[in-house]
Design an enzyme around this catalytic site. Structure first.
Site, PDB file in Angstrom:
ATOM      1  CG  ASP A 196      44.914   5.854  45.266  1.00  0.00           C
ATOM      2  OD1 ASP A 196      45.321   7.593  45.796  1.00  0.00           O
ATOM      3  OD2 ASP A 196      44.140   5.685  46.395  1.00  0.00           O
ATOM      4  N   GLY A 197      46.141   9.699  43.805  1.00  0.00           N
ATOM      5  CA  GLY A 197      45.439  11.004  44.538  1.00  0.00           C
ATOM      6  C   GLY A 197      45.413  11.393  45.902  1.00  0.00           C
TER       7      GLY A 197
ATOM      8  CG  ASP B 278      28.707  42.688  39.429  1.00  0.00           C
ATOM      9  OD1 ASP B 278      28.837  43.112  40.497  1.00  0.00           O
ATOM     10  OD2 ASP B 278      29.445  41.636  39.119  1.00  0.00           O
TER      11      ASP B 278
ATOM     12  CE  LYS C 269      28.368  39.852  36.294  1.00  0.00           C
ATOM     13  NZ  LYS C 269      29.623  38.981  36.670  1.00  0.00           N
TER      14      LYS C 269
ATOM     15  CG  ASP D   4      34.534  42.159  40.331  1.00  0.00           C
ATOM     16  OD1 ASP D   4      34.083  42.238  40.853  1.00  0.00           O
ATOM     17  OD2 ASP D   4      34.061  41.742  38.661  1.00  0.00           O
TER      18      ASP D   4
ATOM     19  CB  THR E 251      33.091  40.171  34.690  1.00  0.00           C
ATOM     20  OG1 THR E 251      32.017  39.102  35.090  1.00  0.00           O
ATOM     21  CG2 THR E 251      32.132  41.482  35.451  1.00  0.00           C
TER      22      THR E 251
HETATM   23  C1  R5P Z   1      30.630  38.205  40.302  1.00  0.00           C
HETATM   24  O1  R5P Z   1      29.611  38.768  40.818  1.00  0.00           O
HETATM   25  C2  R5P Z   1      31.799  38.367  41.371  1.00  0.00           C
HETATM   26  O2  R5P Z   1      31.927  39.952  41.531  1.00  0.00           O
HETATM   27  C3  R5P Z   1      33.119  39.142  39.285  1.00  0.00           C
HETATM   28  O3  R5P Z   1      32.275  39.575  38.745  1.00  0.00           O
HETATM   29  C4  R5P Z   1      33.009  37.673  38.771  1.00  0.00           C
HETATM   30  O4  R5P Z   1      32.602  36.691  40.022  1.00  0.00           O
HETATM   31  C5  R5P Z   1      33.885  37.498  37.523  1.00  0.00           C
HETATM   32  O5  R5P Z   1      33.592  37.043  37.221  1.00  0.00           O
HETATM   33  P1  R5P Z   1      33.805  35.980  35.423  1.00  0.00           P
HETATM   34  O6  R5P Z   1      35.407  36.523  35.653  1.00  0.00           O
HETATM   35  O7  R5P Z   1      33.982  34.820  35.699  1.00  0.00           O
HETATM   36  O8  R5P Z   1      33.061  36.955  34.949  1.00  0.00           O
END
Ligand code: R5P
Length: 305
Positions: free
Chosen positions: A34-35, A168, A192, A224, A232
């Site tokens: 059942d997991g 961003d 963004k 990032d 993103t």
């Molecule tokens: C945002 O605040 C994060 O730093 C990343 O830019 C974001 O989570 C990336 O998400 P995704 O690949 O879905 O655009």
């Protein structure tokens, strides 16, 4: 000290253990039809300092539950302490109530970890700067940025023809830190806007100290903390390309790679995508433009090599 691993990133646990000239101790994870999961620590841990390596990426809930059971198993078996190495910690997006009625998911998972009596948490590039505020427990937040900076230096990419880009405004602290590691390399950020309901992303303007005209014919190093849907990176890369950037190299600590992210990244304007091994990437999610750099030595160093 004894090292254990949940099922999310056994390759990283093995690498850490190898650097420390140790081996990963056995823990059985039995899955009922059942997991439900049953955990059994198969090593004597009485009065031992123990370490559990487990990232809480997809399937997030399963990886958390498994982790909770491993910690419980260790402490019930007499372990002196439990250090949790959670290179990627899930549920950090929801660090406050954005809209009425929402739960603060991060608060809930931290309370559960603390109720289980974890002694120390080692994590990488937390998504929220508030992470430490949630914990009473000692939290060490390491960063893959130094690993990326070292790689960039070895490539010989410098201010002559290269700029840093944050995709961003939430990444400003990160990009400034990276800049200082690279002899104050110039940086710029894209702005963004994300639709919270549909997840769609719009990137159509810049902010930051570098004049936009300076981007022409430059190499952009996009930095990032994580890549989830890949939207993103893909949108930011298109926008950079349309502003005359000639080469785009992406650096992101956590390769979450949800759904079609690998395909999107492969066809994007990014030339290469460098990530850490904080999250295990299965074979079917690997793509030509992907390169993985290991954080194992950093973890081993923190554990007291
Ligand atoms: C945002 O605040 C994060 O730093 C990343 O830019 C974001 O989570 C990336 O998400 P995704 O690949 O879905 O655009």
């Amino acid at each position: 000290m004894k090292i254990f691993s949940g099922s999310s990133n056994q390759a990283l646990a093995q690498k850490v253990a190898k650097v420390m000239e140790m081996s990963v101790s056995p823990v059985e994870v039995f899955v009922f039809p059942d997991g439900e999961r049953r955990i059994q620590i198969q090593e004597d841990v009485v009065d031992e300092e123990t370490v559990v390596v487990q990232s809480t990426n997809t399937p997030v809930d399963t990886h958390y539950i498994e982790l909770f059971f491993i910690i419980d198993g260790l402490l019930r078996s007499g372990a002196k302490s439990v250090t949790l190495v959670m290179p990627y910690m899930g549920y950090q997006r929801q660090d406050h109530v954005f809209r009425d009625g929402e739960a603060v998911s991060l608060d809930v998972v931290v309370k559960l970890l603390e109720a289980l009596k974890v002694d120390r948490v080692i994590t990488f590039d937390p998504h929220t700067i508030k992470l430490r505020e949630f914990f009473q427990t000692d939290v060490v937040d390491l960063s893959a940025l130094s690993l990326f900076a070292q790689f960039i230096k070895e490539k010989g990419w410098d201010s002559a023809d290269t700029v840093l880009v944050s995709p961003d405004m939430g990444g400003l602290r990160r990009i400034k830190k990276m800049s200082s590691m690279l002899s104050n390399m110039n940086w710029i950020a894209t702005v963004k806007d994300r639709d919270l309901d549909t997840g769609s992303i719009l990137i159509n303007r810049f902010e930051g100290p570098l004049p936009v005209a300076e981007l022409k014919d430059k190499r952009a190093l996009m930095v990032d903390d994580m890549i989830s849907s890949g939207k993103t990176i893909s949108e930011c890369a298109s926008f950079l390309k349309s502003n005359g950037v000639k080469e785009i190299q992406v650096f992101a600590t956590h390769p979450i790679f949800s759904k079609d992210a690998p395909k999107l990244l492969q066809v994007s304007n990014a030339d290469m995508v460098y990530v850490s091994d904080s999250v295990w990437i299965p074979e079917e999610k690997r793509f030509e433009k992907l390169k993985i750099l290991s954080i194992a030595e950093m973890i081993a160093g923190e554990l007291g090599l």
